[in-house]
Design a protein around this motif. Structure first.
Motif, PDB file in Angstrom:
ATOM      1  N   ARG A   8       0.835  -1.213   0.000  1.00  0.00           N
ATOM      2  CA  ARG A   8       0.000   0.000   0.000  1.00  0.00           C
ATOM      3  C   ARG A   8       0.864   1.255   0.000  1.00  0.00           C
ATOM      4  O   ARG A   8       0.551   2.243  -0.679  1.00  0.00           O
ATOM      5  CB  ARG A   8      -0.928  -0.008   1.207  1.00  0.00           C
ATOM      6  N   GLN A   9       1.957   1.221   0.771  1.00  0.00           N
ATOM      7  CA  GLN A   9       2.835   2.383   0.800  1.00  0.00           C
ATOM      8  C   GLN A   9       3.461   2.622  -0.575  1.00  0.00           C
ATOM      9  O   GLN A   9       3.597   3.760  -1.027  1.00  0.00           O
ATOM     10  CB  GLN A   9       3.923   2.188   1.854  1.00  0.00           C
ATOM     11  N   TYR A  10       3.848   1.510  -1.237  1.00  0.00           N
ATOM     12  CA  TYR A  10       4.442   1.661  -2.558  1.00  0.00           C
ATOM     13  C   TYR A  10       3.426   2.226  -3.544  1.00  0.00           C
ATOM     14  O   TYR A  10       3.737   3.125  -4.332  1.00  0.00           O
ATOM     15  CB  TYR A  10       4.960   0.308  -3.047  1.00  0.00           C
ATOM     16  N   SER A  11       2.183   1.680  -3.490  1.00  0.00           N
ATOM     17  CA  SER A  11       1.144   2.172  -4.399  1.00  0.00           C
ATOM     18  C   SER A  11       0.872   3.649  -4.160  1.00  0.00           C
ATOM     19  O   SER A  11       0.732   4.438  -5.102  1.00  0.00           O
ATOM     20  CB  SER A  11      -0.137   1.345  -4.214  1.00  0.00           C
ATOM     21  N   ALA A  12       0.816   4.007  -2.862  1.00  0.00           N
ATOM     22  CA  ALA A  12       0.547   5.410  -2.541  1.00  0.00           C
ATOM     23  C   ALA A  12       1.698   6.301  -2.995  1.00  0.00           C
ATOM     24  O   ALA A  12       1.488   7.383  -3.549  1.00  0.00           O
ATOM     25  CB  ALA A  12       0.323   5.567  -1.037  1.00  0.00           C
ATOM     26  N   ALA A  13       2.951   5.849  -2.763  1.00  0.00           N
ATOM     27  CA  ALA A  13       4.100   6.648  -3.180  1.00  0.00           C
ATOM     28  C   ALA A  13       4.166   6.743  -4.703  1.00  0.00           C
ATOM     29  O   ALA A  13       4.514   7.792  -5.253  1.00  0.00           O
ATOM     30  CB  ALA A  13       5.389   6.022  -2.642  1.00  0.00           C
ATOM     31  N   HIS A  14       3.821   5.617  -5.389  1.00  0.00           N
ATOM     32  CA  HIS A  14       3.799   5.605  -6.855  1.00  0.00           C
ATOM     33  C   HIS A  14       2.829   6.657  -7.379  1.00  0.00           C
ATOM     34  O   HIS A  14       3.168   7.489  -8.228  1.00  0.00           O
ATOM     35  CB  HIS A  14       3.423   4.191  -7.314  1.00  0.00           C
ATOM     36  N   GLU A  70       1.508   9.157  -5.708  1.00  0.00           N
ATOM     37  CA  GLU A  70       1.860  10.507  -5.254  1.00  0.00           C
ATOM     38  C   GLU A  70       2.957  11.107  -6.131  1.00  0.00           C
ATOM     39  O   GLU A  70       2.920  12.293  -6.479  1.00  0.00           O
ATOM     40  CB  GLU A  70       2.329  10.454  -3.806  1.00  0.00           C
ATOM     41  N   ALA A  71       3.965  10.261  -6.520  1.00  0.00           N
ATOM     42  CA  ALA A  71       5.044  10.769  -7.370  1.00  0.00           C
ATOM     43  C   ALA A  71       4.509  11.209  -8.726  1.00  0.00           C
ATOM     44  O   ALA A  71       4.881  12.268  -9.247  1.00  0.00           O
ATOM     45  CB  ALA A  71       6.118   9.694  -7.537  1.00  0.00           C
ATOM     46  N   LEU A  72       3.611  10.369  -9.314  1.00  0.00           N
ATOM     47  CA  LEU A  72       3.050  10.727 -10.612  1.00  0.00           C
ATOM     48  C   LEU A  72       2.193  11.982 -10.519  1.00  0.00           C
ATOM     49  O   LEU A  72       2.260  12.869 -11.379  1.00  0.00           O
ATOM     50  CB  LEU A  72       2.236   9.549 -11.166  1.00  0.00           C
ATOM     51  N   ASP A  73       1.368  12.063  -9.452  1.00  0.00           N
ATOM     52  CA  ASP A  73       0.498  13.235  -9.295  1.00  0.00           C
ATOM     53  C   ASP A  73       1.334  14.500  -9.084  1.00  0.00           C
ATOM     54  O   ASP A  73       1.027  15.556  -9.640  1.00  0.00           O
ATOM     55  CB  ASP A  73      -0.444  13.031  -8.108  1.00  0.00           C
ATOM     56  N   SER A  74       2.380  14.370  -8.266  1.00  0.00           N
ATOM     57  CA  SER A  74       3.220  15.544  -8.000  1.00  0.00           C
ATOM     58  C   SER A  74       3.890  16.032  -9.287  1.00  0.00           C
ATOM     59  O   SER A  74       3.907  17.231  -9.588  1.00  0.00           O
ATOM     60  CB  SER A  74       4.275  15.189  -6.952  1.00  0.00           C
ATOM     61  N   LYS A  75       4.442  15.084 -10.049  1.00  0.00           N
ATOM     62  CA  LYS A  75       5.095  15.471 -11.290  1.00  0.00           C
ATOM     63  C   LYS A  75       4.085  16.006 -12.303  1.00  0.00           C
ATOM     64  O   LYS A  75       4.379  16.932 -13.072  1.00  0.00           O
ATOM     65  CB  LYS A  75       5.853  14.279 -11.868  1.00  0.00           C
ATOM     66  N   ALA A  76       2.865  15.395 -12.304  1.00  0.00           N
ATOM     67  CA  ALA A  76       1.824  15.885 -13.209  1.00  0.00           C
ATOM     68  C   ALA A  76       1.465  17.332 -12.889  1.00  0.00           C
ATOM     69  O   ALA A  76       1.305  18.162 -13.787  1.00  0.00           O
ATOM     70  CB  ALA A  76       0.594  14.986 -13.126  1.00  0.00           C
ATOM     71  N   ASN A  77       1.338  17.656 -11.600  1.00  0.00           N
ATOM     72  CA  ASN A  77       1.032  19.036 -11.218  1.00  0.00           C
ATOM     73  C   ASN A  77       2.167  19.976 -11.618  1.00  0.00           C
ATOM     74  O   ASN A  77       1.944  21.102 -12.070  1.00  0.00           O
ATOM     75  CB  ASN A  77       0.797  19.114  -9.704  1.00  0.00           C
ATOM     76  N   GLU A  78       3.415  19.499 -11.425  1.00  0.00           N
ATOM     77  CA  GLU A  78       4.565  20.323 -11.799  1.00  0.00           C
ATOM     78  C   GLU A  78       4.568  20.585 -13.301  1.00  0.00           C
ATOM     79  O   GLU A  78       4.772  21.720 -13.758  1.00  0.00           O
ATOM     80  CB  GLU A  78       5.842  19.607 -11.370  1.00  0.00           C
ATOM     81  N   HIS A  79       4.322  19.518 -14.096  1.00  0.00           N
ATOM     82  CA  HIS A  79       4.319  19.679 -15.545  1.00  0.00           C
ATOM     83  C   HIS A  79       3.125  20.501 -16.021  1.00  0.00           C
ATOM     84  O   HIS A  79       3.216  21.230 -17.012  1.00  0.00           O
ATOM     85  CB  HIS A  79       4.319  18.301 -16.213  1.00  0.00           C
ATOM     86  N   PRO A 115      13.108   7.683  -7.556  1.00  0.00           N
ATOM     87  CA  PRO A 115      13.193   7.772  -6.083  1.00  0.00           C
ATOM     88  C   PRO A 115      12.264   6.779  -5.397  1.00  0.00           C
ATOM     89  O   PRO A 115      12.609   6.214  -4.356  1.00  0.00           O
ATOM     90  CB  PRO A 115      12.790   9.224  -5.794  1.00  0.00           C
ATOM     91  N   VAL A 116      11.079   6.581  -5.979  1.00  0.00           N
ATOM     92  CA  VAL A 116      10.129   5.648  -5.370  1.00  0.00           C
ATOM     93  C   VAL A 116      10.679   4.223  -5.429  1.00  0.00           C
ATOM     94  O   VAL A 116      10.598   3.454  -4.461  1.00  0.00           O
ATOM     95  CB  VAL A 116       8.759   5.723  -6.080  1.00  0.00           C
TER      96      VAL A 116
END
Length: 756
Positions: free
Chosen positions: A15-21, A23-32, A261-262
């Motif tokens: 679950r932590q991996y799925s959440a981090a996965h 979260e990383a995509l969402d964070s980068k999507a917001n940045e892009h 990083p994930v």
């Protein structure tokens, strides 16, 4: 349990991996998305700037005639738009700045101009080069912008068309300092999806390979994202579209780079999970080995434990019938204090304008703390929810209710009621709240104490009315359970006295106004004095000798009980030292509060006080109640076990009030059990007079505990306790609490007197 723990570890890891996965995509999507939005806004500004270019060129063309060189000089210093061409409404050439610009506007561009005017008006746009061509056009160093120019007379018809070319190198230079990673790229697509520009942090990219886009995922048609593939690499692509200008900005980055990083953290986490799983498996193997070795010895103990459990369960069954619990409610659905006061203040103004009475009820549940301590917070939450529900169902359209914290509820009666109707409503509420509660199969009985204040008779504002109702509630509590009282000005007298006592406690501690009286504890088999219980008194300069029932509760509420407890321990140790000098060796028991046990340095302070006065630990006994342990149970038991190991006796006071559970009693580090005076008061000299007392004594003996009976006042009670096997007695039958000066005379008289 170990296998469940392992499964939980890996499930949590997944679950932590799925959440981090995600979260990383969402964070980068917001940045892009932010980057694409900025780029799109910049292009929009360039488009707006092209309108100004159009105005300059048109003005030059109109004033200078067919002189493109003059028009070119007008824009020679522009870093972006330095190439242009002007066509009439049919696409025929009129002016241009360079010879290699198209002499005739391509037909498909002319058609796009008229479609642009129809859909978006006279707005500059990026034309599609060749609709039938490939999706990836060969990159060029200039990007065309078509600007439809309206007829200045009609404003609605096309007068001319201006072709302005933007410098690609200038655009690419804007993105060189943006951090997009080694795989990050930014694309400019036209309305047909053709790539017109691709750049990264190093500059313009030629022949970078096609990015094959997957299905778009977007609720907003102007922005969204999708997965794309290029050279067998999967990209996350985020876009912002400007349909009125005919372009789309796309920012893409490889998923592998985004998730690096994930993946690194996941690798470390996986190794940690493997190590923990192996450790748990080894622990399980060791436990099973130990259990097999101890199985033979455990069988011999099982029969004894079963007998003890049977006695415990039978006695707990008897105590559960008289035990009640309560807890803290956080989901009552009623107003909180602040909101209630705001609403009630507005309502008070309206009621006074209408010349109506307004009543405030302050409600407190009887024995709430004992119910809460016994049955736990879950049942307490449900109890308070049930109380809130019963209150709400009785409210009228203009009435309001709130919970101020704990078991305190406040009700505002704002309907057009007379004082007699208010009284009848309060009586009905008291009966309703006193009815039995059934919560998850457990039936509870509680009752409210209700205080009432009425405006305008008692007060003129809400804060004062609440204070008056609170004072009336305390009066109702003193009258007994399930009572209600109206505010009376005389109620303030006791509250003022309590206030003065609280204010004087600090000074009394500084001036050492507290003294100890001692009540003898008698060994029943030999009728000899075994020790004394130290009971604190306050030698007040104004009120005289103040007994604990007037200041202990106030000290606990105000926090002075901690310093008071230290003062009592100091006085007891000083007296033991004086007796030691006189050749007298005895024991003194001291009461300990819950707040004292909750202090981190409690055990250190007790041992330090004994060492300071050179007192042996076996001369001191600490009396506790089980409720004193419940707040910070682990810390309290650690203190008691350390003190007991040092040689200090620990006794459980007030046993029989319904707090202590026998199973819990078995685990407490105590050496004595003090039966509450409430159970002793009903005894006579018959064996069947109180099965709870005799059973309690029997159980204590099985647990190797000594038993002290409090409140022994008659010879019949003494006889019964001796027959039942009680070890010690304490009460007025032997002596009242005495001052230190009275003790020698009592000791001499007691030795000569035949108590039994």
């Amino acid at each position: 349990m170990g296998l469940v723990t392992i499964a939980f570890i890996w499930l949590l890891d997944h679950r932590q991996y799925s959440a981090a996965h995600a979260e990383a995509l969402d964070s980068k999507a917001n940045e892009h998305l932010n980057l694409a939005t900025i780029a799109a806004e910049h292009l929009k500004q360039l488009a707006d700037r092209s309108l100004a270019v159009s105005a300059v060129v048109n003005s030059t063309a109109n004033t200078l005639g067919n002189s493109p060189s003059d028009a070119s000089r007008a824009l020679a210093k522009d870093p972006v738009f330095n190439r242009f061409s002007i066509y009439d409404a049919r696409g025929n050439w009129q002016f241009h700045s360079h010879d290699n610009l198209p002499a005739i506007l391509p037909q498909h561009w002319l058609e796009q101009v008229y479609a642009q005017i129809e859909n978006h008006g006279f707005v500059p746009f990026l034309p599609v080069s060749d609709i039938s061509g490939p999706k990836i056009a060969a990159p060029k160093w200039h990007l065309p912008l078509l600007l439809p120019v309206a007829d200045p007379q009609t404003r609605g018809q096309l007068d001319r068309i201006m072709l302005v070319e933007m410098d690609v190198g200038y655009l690419a230079s804007l993105y060189q300092n943006i951090e997009m990673g080694y795989s990050g790229i930014i694309q400019l697509l036209d309305a047909a999806g053709q790539e017109r520009l691709r750049a990264d942090t190093s500059g313009v990219i030629f022949n970078g390979g096609a990015l094959i886009a997957g299905p778009e995922q977007a609720k907003d048609p102007r922005r969204g994202g999708y997965r794309s593939v290029a050279n067998d690499k999967v990209y996350q692509s985020i876009y912002v579209t400007a349909p009125e200008h005919g372009w789309r900005i796309v920012v893409s980055q490889q998923l592998d780079e985004i998730l690096t990083p994930v993946q690194t953290r996941q690798t470390n986490q996986t190794w940690l999970g493997i190590i923990m799983s192996v450790a748990i498996l080894l622990a399980i193997s060791w436990i099973f080995t130990v259990l097999r070795r101890q199985q033979a010895s455990l069988k011999a103990l099982q029969n004894s434990e079963q007998e003890k459990q049977r006695l415990i369960e039978s006695l707990e069954t008897a105590h559960r019938r008289s035990s009640h619990a309560a807890s803290t409610d956080h989901l009552s659905g009623l107003f909180n204090r602040r909101e209630f006061i705001r609403i009630a203040s507005d309502c008070l103004t309206q009621q006074r304008a209408k010349r109506r009475l307004l009543a405030i009820l302050f409600i407190d549940l009887d024995r709430f703390k004992s119910i809460n301590d016994t049955l736990g917070h879950k049942v307490g939450d449900m109890l308070l929810q049930a109380v809130a529900g019963r209150i709400q169902r009785m409210l009228g359209p203009e009435d309001q209710a709130a919970r101020f914290g704990g078991d305190e509820f406040v009700v505002m009666l704002a309907d057009n009621r007379s004082e007699q109707q208010i009284t009848e409503w309060v009586k009905a509420l008291t009966e309703k709240l006193s009815a039995t509660y059934s919560l998850e199969g457990v039936e509870l009985n509680t009752s409210p104490s209700v205080g009432i204040s009425i405006c305008p008779r008692d007060a003129q504002d809400i804060d004062e009315m609440i204070r008056c109702a609170d004072a009336a509630m305390y009066s109702a509590k003193r009258a007994g359970r399930g009572q209600y009282r109206f505010f009376d000005p005389s109620l303030n007298t006791s509250r003022i006295e309590e206030f003065h006592i609280e204010q004087a406690l600090g000074e009394a501690l500084r001036k050492r106004q507290f003294i100890l009286h001692y009540q003898p504890q008698v060994r029943l088999d030999t009728l000899t004095i075994s020790g004394y219980e130290a009971l604190v008194r306050w030698r007040h300069p104004e009120f005289g000798l103040v007994y604990p029932d007037r200041f202990i509760a106030i000290a606990e509420r105000s926090g002075f009980i901690i310093d008071l407890g230290k003062e009592v321990l100091r006085l007891a140790c000083e007296q033991l030292k004086k007796w030691k000098v006189q050749g007298i060796r005895t024991t003194v028991s001291v009461n300990v509060s819950a707040l004292q046990l909750g202090q981190e340095d409690f055990a250190d302070s007790v041992l330090r006080e004994l060492a300071l006065h050179d007192i042996a630990p076996d001369q001191l006994e600490l009396e506790i109640t089980e409720t004193a342990i419940l707040d910070r149970e682990q810390l309290a038991i650690e203190h008691l076990e350390r003190l007991k190991k040092a040689g200090i006796a620990i006794s459980l006071d007030d046993f029989g009030l319904g707090y202590a559970g026998f199973a819990h009693l078995y685990a407490l580090p105590i050496s004595k059990l003090k039966i509450d005076r409430g159970l002793i008061a009903q005894l006579s000299n018959t064996h069947d007079d109180s099965p709870i007392v005799s059973s309690t004594i029997a159980l204590a003996k099985r647990l190797q505990l000594q038993v002290v009976a409090e409140g022994v006042e008659t010879r019949e009670q003494l006889v019964y306790l001796k027959i039942s096997g009680c070890d010690y007695g304490q009460g007025y039958h032997f002596s009242r609490p005495l001052s230190v000066e009275q003790l020698p005379e009592f000791d001499e008289a007691f030795k000569l007197k035949e108590v039994a």
